[in-house]
Design a protein around this motif. Structure first.
Motif, PDB file in Angstrom:
ATOM      1  N   SER A  42      37.704  40.676  28.440  1.00 19.92           N
ATOM      2  CA  SER A  42      36.317  40.651  28.899  1.00 19.92           C
ATOM      3  C   SER A  42      35.461  41.495  27.973  1.00 19.92           C
ATOM      4  O   SER A  42      35.904  42.529  27.465  1.00 19.92           O
ATOM      5  CB  SER A  42      36.205  41.134  30.345  1.00 19.92           C
ATOM      6  OG  SER A  42      36.926  42.332  30.533  1.00 19.92           O
ATOM      7  N   ALA A  43      34.236  41.010  27.760  1.00 16.36           N
ATOM      8  CA  ALA A  43      33.318  41.700  26.854  1.00 16.36           C
ATOM      9  C   ALA A  43      32.250  42.418  27.667  1.00 16.36           C
ATOM     10  O   ALA A  43      31.805  41.930  28.707  1.00 16.36           O
ATOM     11  CB  ALA A  43      32.664  40.691  25.916  1.00 16.36           C
ATOM     12  N   VAL A  44      31.857  43.576  27.168  1.00 17.46           N
ATOM     13  CA  VAL A  44      30.824  44.379  27.833  1.00 17.46           C
ATOM     14  C   VAL A  44      29.842  44.845  26.757  1.00 17.46           C
ATOM     15  O   VAL A  44      30.209  44.989  25.587  1.00 17.46           O
ATOM     16  CB  VAL A  44      31.478  45.574  28.584  1.00 17.46           C
ATOM     17  CG1 VAL A  44      32.138  46.574  27.635  1.00 17.46           C
ATOM     18  CG2 VAL A  44      30.488  46.277  29.500  1.00 17.46           C
ATOM     19  N   PRO A  78      24.229  48.859  31.220  1.00 17.02           N
ATOM     20  CA  PRO A  78      24.848  49.831  32.135  1.00 17.02           C
ATOM     21  C   PRO A  78      24.262  49.703  33.545  1.00 17.02           C
ATOM     22  O   PRO A  78      23.208  49.092  33.733  1.00 17.02           O
ATOM     23  CB  PRO A  78      24.465  51.180  31.517  1.00 17.02           C
ATOM     24  CG  PRO A  78      24.160  50.887  30.088  1.00 17.02           C
ATOM     25  CD  PRO A  78      23.604  49.509  30.051  1.00 17.02           C
ATOM     26  N   LEU A  79      24.950  50.307  34.526  1.00 13.97           N
ATOM     27  CA  LEU A  79      24.535  50.154  35.925  1.00 13.97           C
ATOM     28  C   LEU A  79      23.100  50.619  36.158  1.00 13.97           C
ATOM     29  O   LEU A  79      22.325  49.931  36.814  1.00 13.97           O
ATOM     30  CB  LEU A  79      25.474  50.965  36.834  1.00 13.97           C
ATOM     31  CG  LEU A  79      26.948  50.522  36.871  1.00 13.97           C
ATOM     32  CD1 LEU A  79      27.732  51.393  37.844  1.00 13.97           C
ATOM     33  CD2 LEU A  79      27.072  49.039  37.257  1.00 13.97           C
ATOM     34  N   THR A 136      31.279  49.569  32.608  1.00 13.27           N
ATOM     35  CA  THR A 136      30.410  48.809  33.522  1.00 13.27           C
ATOM     36  C   THR A 136      31.141  47.643  34.179  1.00 13.27           C
ATOM     37  O   THR A 136      31.055  47.461  35.406  1.00 13.27           O
ATOM     38  CB  THR A 136      29.185  48.283  32.741  1.00 13.27           C
ATOM     39  OG1 THR A 136      28.753  49.263  31.801  1.00 13.27           O
ATOM     40  CG2 THR A 136      28.055  47.937  33.699  1.00 13.27           C
ATOM     41  N   ASN A 137      31.844  46.844  33.406  1.00 10.85           N
ATOM     42  CA  ASN A 137      32.560  45.691  33.992  1.00 10.85           C
ATOM     43  C   ASN A 137      33.578  46.143  35.034  1.00 10.85           C
ATOM     44  O   ASN A 137      33.718  45.540  36.100  1.00 10.85           O
ATOM     45  CB  ASN A 137      33.342  44.920  32.913  1.00 10.85           C
ATOM     46  CG  ASN A 137      32.447  44.146  31.969  1.00 10.85           C
ATOM     47  OD1 ASN A 137      31.264  43.977  32.241  1.00 10.85           O
ATOM     48  ND2 ASN A 137      33.019  43.686  30.861  1.00 10.85           N
ATOM     49  N   VAL A 138      34.282  47.206  34.701  1.00  9.13           N
ATOM     50  CA  VAL A 138      35.351  47.691  35.583  1.00  9.13           C
ATOM     51  C   VAL A 138      34.743  48.218  36.880  1.00  9.13           C
ATOM     52  O   VAL A 138      35.232  47.930  37.975  1.00  9.13           O
ATOM     53  CB  VAL A 138      36.192  48.779  34.878  1.00  9.13           C
ATOM     54  CG1 VAL A 138      37.334  49.229  35.773  1.00  9.13           C
ATOM     55  CG2 VAL A 138      36.722  48.271  33.539  1.00  9.13           C
ATOM     56  N   ALA A 139      33.653  48.968  36.767  1.00  8.03           N
ATOM     57  CA  ALA A 139      32.998  49.509  37.966  1.00  8.03           C
ATOM     58  C   ALA A 139      32.466  48.377  38.838  1.00  8.03           C
ATOM     59  O   ALA A 139      32.571  48.423  40.069  1.00  8.03           O
ATOM     60  CB  ALA A 139      31.864  50.443  37.561  1.00  8.03           C
ATOM     61  N   GLU A 180      27.703  56.574  35.271  1.00  4.28           N
ATOM     62  CA  GLU A 180      27.808  56.207  36.690  1.00  4.28           C
ATOM     63  C   GLU A 180      28.989  55.258  36.876  1.00  4.28           C
ATOM     64  O   GLU A 180      29.764  55.387  37.838  1.00  4.28           O
ATOM     65  CB  GLU A 180      26.503  55.563  37.179  1.00  4.28           C
ATOM     66  CG  GLU A 180      25.356  56.545  37.391  1.00  4.28           C
ATOM     67  CD  GLU A 180      24.624  56.937  36.105  1.00  4.28           C
ATOM     68  OE1 GLU A 180      24.969  56.405  35.025  1.00  4.28           O
ATOM     69  OE2 GLU A 180      23.721  57.792  36.180  1.00  4.28           O
ATOM     70  N   ALA A 181      29.129  54.304  35.969  1.00  2.00           N
ATOM     71  CA  ALA A 181      30.266  53.379  36.037  1.00  2.00           C
ATOM     72  C   ALA A 181      31.576  54.145  35.861  1.00  2.00           C
ATOM     73  O   ALA A 181      32.548  53.938  36.605  1.00  2.00           O
ATOM     74  CB  ALA A 181      30.135  52.300  34.960  1.00  2.00           C
TER      75      ALA A 181
END
Ligand code: BDR
Ligand code: CA
Length: 317
Positions: A42-44, A78-79, A136-139, A180-181
Motif C-alpha cells: 500500500s502506498a501513502v 496526514p490525519l 496514516t494508512n495504518v492508523a 497523530e497517526a
C-alpha cells in the motif's frame, strides 16, 4: 528468482510505503526473500505526494518482477496536519528523478485500509505489517476495523528515535509527518518493533559501497543511481553516505537477533508539543518508567552482516 516452493511456512507480509529511494531498496529486498509471502503493498503520501508514491510503488513492483502482488492507494494526507514531502532527499518524483517503465498491471480500486484488513483476516493472525512511511494508512485501518489489532502478528515500523530527530531536532521524518497517526499505532496493542534512527543511522552506505552494490546487476544499478540525488544532499550536510532506513525494517522479521539488537520499552508519541511534535518518547534512558512496554526498540545493528545480507539478496535479481 526465489526458491519459495521449498519453504514450508512462509511469513505473510504487508508492505506500506512512500517510495522513496530507500523504500525502493526495501521493496527489492522484500521480494528477494523467499521466506516472505507478500500479500500486498500500500502506498501513502510521504516522501512525495500520493499520486507519485502510488505510481512509484506500482512501477517498482513491476520492475522487480512481481506484478502479481497488488498495490493499493492509501491516504493522500496526514490525519490532521498539512502534507510534508522530502523531495530534497528523494527528488521531485520520489525516485531520485530516475524513471521506470510504467506498470501495466490492473489498477486496484480498493482503499489501502480495506485491503490490509482483508489480508489480515485471511492470514488468521499471522500477517506481519512492515510500514516504512508515515503511519496514516495504518492508523486509518486500525480506526476503521476494531478487530484488526488481534489479526496482526506484528507491526514493524521504520520510524521514530529514542534520541535525536532528522525532520526536527526531536522527531524522525515518518513520525513527524503524521504524529497523530503514529500515536494511534503505538497505542494499538499490536506487538511493535521500532526500527528508528538509533539503529538506522548506523547503516550508512558510503558512495564506494553504493557503487560496488550498483555493479551487481541492473536492479542494483537502478537503486544505486536513484540514491545519487539524496547522497548529494547528505554530503552537503556533512554525511558521506546513505542510511538504509527502510531496508532494515524489511529484514527484521527474518533476521531478528542475528543482525539486530534492541530493548523492550514504553513508547509514546508527542502530538501536542511545538518543539517536540512527533518525538517518540521512550523510557529507555529515563529514571522514570512508563507503566507499559509497547514496543521493541532496535538500538544496534551488525553493519557487516547487514550489508552481506543486502548484497546476497540483491544478487538474486
Ligand atoms: C524515513 O523517512 C523517509 O524519508 C525515508 O524513506 C524513511 O522511511 C527516514 O527517516
Ligand atoms: Ca519511507
Amino acid at each position: 528468482m526465489t526458491n519459495a516452493d521449498s519453504i514450508e511456512k512462509r511469513i505473510p507480509i504487508w508492505f506500506d510505503t512512500d517510495p522513496g529511494v530507500d523504500d525502493a531498496m526495501a521493496m527489492a529486498l522484500l521480494f528477494a526473500i523467499p521466506e516472505y509471502d507478500v500479500k500486498g503493498v500500500s502506498a501513502v503520501a510521504g516522501n512525495v505526494e500520493l499520486d507519485k508514491t502510488f505510481e512509484n510503488a506500482r512501477n517498482l513492483v513491476a520492475f522487480f518482477g512481481r506484478k502479481d502482488v497488488p498495490v493499493y492507494k492509501g491516504a493522500a494526507r496526514p490525519l490532521f496536519r498539512e502534507p510534508r514531502t522530502a523531495t530534497f532527499v528523494h527528488g521531485e518524483n520520489g525516485l531520485g528523478n530516475m524513471t521506470l517503465p510504467a506498470s501495466d498491471a490492473p489498477v486496484e480500486k480498493k482503499p489501502a485500509w480495506d485491503a490490509l484488513y482483508e489480508a489480515a483476516k485471511a492470514a488468521e493472525g499471522e500477517l506481519v505489517l512492515v510500514a516504512v512511511g508515515p503511519l496514516t494508512n495504518v492508523a486509518l485501518a486500525l480506526s476503521k476495523y476494531g478487530s484488526l489489532p488481534k489479526l496482526l502478528k506484528e507491526i514493524v515500523i521504520m520510524g521514530g528515535s529514542a534520541k535525536w530527530g532528522n525532520a526536527s531536532p526531536a522527531a524522525e521524518a515518518n513520525i513527524f509527518c503524521d504524529a497523530e497517526a503514529a500515536s494511534t499505532v503505538f497505542q494499538s496493542g499490536v506487538p511493535i518493533t521500532m526500527c528508528g534512527l538509533d539503529m538506522t543511522l548506523q547503516t550508512t552506505m558510503s558512495p564506494a559501497e553504493l557503487d560496488r552494490m550498483g555493479q551487481l546487476n541492473p536492479t542494483a544499478k537502478f537503486l544505486r543511481d536513484a540514491a545519487q540525488h539524496g547522497l548529494a544532499y547528505s554530503q552537503a550536510h556533512g554525511v558521506d553516505g546513505m542510511a538504509l532506513h527502510d531496508p532494515t525494517a524489511v529484514l527484521w522479521p527474518l533476521y531478528r537477533g542475528d543482525i539486530f539488537a534492541g530493548e523492550e520499552a514504553g513508547v509514546a508519541v508527542e502530538t501536542k508539543g511545538t518543539i517536540t511534535y512527533g518525538k517518540t518518547v521512550t523510557d529507555l534512558y529515563s529514571d522514570k518508567q512508563f507503566p507499559f512496554k509497547n514496543a521493541f526498540v532496535l538500538l544496534e545493528v551488525d553493519k557487516e552482516k547487514l550489508f552481506e545480507a543486502v548484497t546476497d539478496l540483491l544478487k538474486r535479481y
